[in-house]
Design a protein around this motif. Structure first.
Motif, PDB file in Angstrom:
ATOM      1  N   ILE A 171      -8.679  15.423 117.237  1.00  0.00           N
ATOM      2  CA  ILE A 171      -7.755  16.237 116.394  1.00  0.00           C
ATOM      3  C   ILE A 171      -8.017  17.623 116.968  1.00  0.00           C
ATOM      4  CG2 ILE A 171      -7.583  14.807 114.384  1.00  0.00           C
ATOM      5  CD1 ILE A 171      -9.513  16.606 113.053  1.00  0.00           C
ATOM      6  N   ASN A 212      -2.804  13.441 120.682  1.00  0.00           N
ATOM      7  CA  ASN A 212      -1.891  14.465 120.010  1.00  0.00           C
ATOM      8  C   ASN A 212      -2.449  15.840 119.867  1.00  0.00           C
ATOM      9  OD1 ASN A 212      -0.049  15.537 118.615  1.00  0.00           O
ATOM     10  ND2 ASN A 212      -0.115  14.343 116.842  1.00  0.00           N
ATOM     11  N   ASP A 215      -1.719  17.460 116.346  1.00  0.00           N
ATOM     12  CA  ASP A 215      -2.365  17.262 115.097  1.00  0.00           C
ATOM     13  C   ASP A 215      -3.791  18.081 114.745  1.00  0.00           C
ATOM     14  OD1 ASP A 215      -3.645  15.996 112.786  1.00  0.00           O
ATOM     15  OD2 ASP A 215      -3.976  14.012 114.011  1.00  0.00           O
ATOM     16  N   ARG A 217      -5.541  20.380 111.815  1.00  0.00           N
ATOM     17  CA  ARG A 217      -5.968  20.027 110.473  1.00  0.00           C
ATOM     18  C   ARG A 217      -7.061  21.243 110.112  1.00  0.00           C
ATOM     19  NH1 ARG A 217      -6.997  13.634 109.805  1.00  0.00           N
ATOM     20  NH2 ARG A 217      -5.685  12.980 111.626  1.00  0.00           N
TER      21      ARG A 217
END
Length: 236
Positions: A171, A212, A215, A217
């Motif tokens: 991520i 990805n 993504d 966060r």
């Protein structure tokens, strides 16, 4: 100020095939190659080194890398995941020696089983005031590892490269206006300097898979995701 010249320390033909590309490319790299901004460290920047120790996994499932999680009570970077390493001391014969010494002190690894194979470009880390030399090493004779001093290290793990390159475990972490590559490891969130350096090493070694990049966060959410990651029985 003297800087470490990066490059291969051994003949690339004399390392396992899975490690060869990383050793061959070491002398061609700049900090930008590792996704790190090129800048000149100030005279006050202290030399340091980290050990990127890669070995054949105990499960015969490809290579793995040694990581540790720092103790929560530390003043600097508490609870963060890192490669073994620290400042270069007067007793050290340069960054390679320092990286191995720190790894022994932090994880109990047996130094005779470690073969340094390359150094990567020196990276200036303004937050800590260090200029860090990453040392690539082949763990040709793996030994048991542990958190030698619980006051310094909370956990030690051999993490399979296949886990780190799994798109589900990659991520991007957002911290204010900045972002960093990150990896979801059971009980460990690899981010910040270590996450960025690890991402660069995986790319250079030819191990990375598509993932990805969108993504993104926040840090708290990323920590929760790491806590929920499935335990795959890492050796440590």
């Amino acid at each position: 100020m003297t800087h470490t010249v990066n490059g291969a320390l051994v003949d690339p033909a004399d390392v396992p095939e899975w490690l060869r590309a990383l050793v061959e490319r070491a002398s061609e790299l700049t900090p930008d190659s590792l996704g790190w901004p090129r800048n000149n460290p100030p005279a006050t920047a202290r030399p340091a080194a980290v050990l990127i120790l890669l070995g054949d996994s105990a499960s015969d499932d490809g290579p793995d890398v040694l990581l540790l999680r720092r103790a929560e009570g530390l003043d600097a970077h508490p609870g963060q995941v890192a490669f073994p390493g620290g400042g270069v001391e007067p007793i050290d014969d340069g960054p390679v020696d320092a990286a191995i010494r720190e790894a022994v002190e932090e994880t109990g690894v047996v130094p005779s089983g470690i073969r340094p194979v390359a150094t990567l470009p020196e990276l200036h880390v303004p937050n800590s005031g260090f200029r860090v030399t990453p040392v690539i090493a082949h763990w040709r004779e793996p030994s048991p590892v542990l958190a030698v001093d619980p006051g310094e290290t909370a956990a030690v793990a051999r993490v399979p490269v296949r886990w780190l390159t799994d798109p589900q475990n990659r991520i991007t972490v957002s911290i204010g206006r900045h972002t960093t590559p990150a990896f979801l490891v059971p009980g460990m969130l690899v981010w910040g300097f270590t996450g960025g350096l690890l991402s660069g090493v995986l790319d250079l070694g030819g191990w990375s898979r598509g993932w990805n990049h969108h993504d993104v966060r926040e840090l708290d959410a990323a920590f929760r995701a790491a806590e929920e990651a499935d335990d795959v029985g890492f050796a440590g």
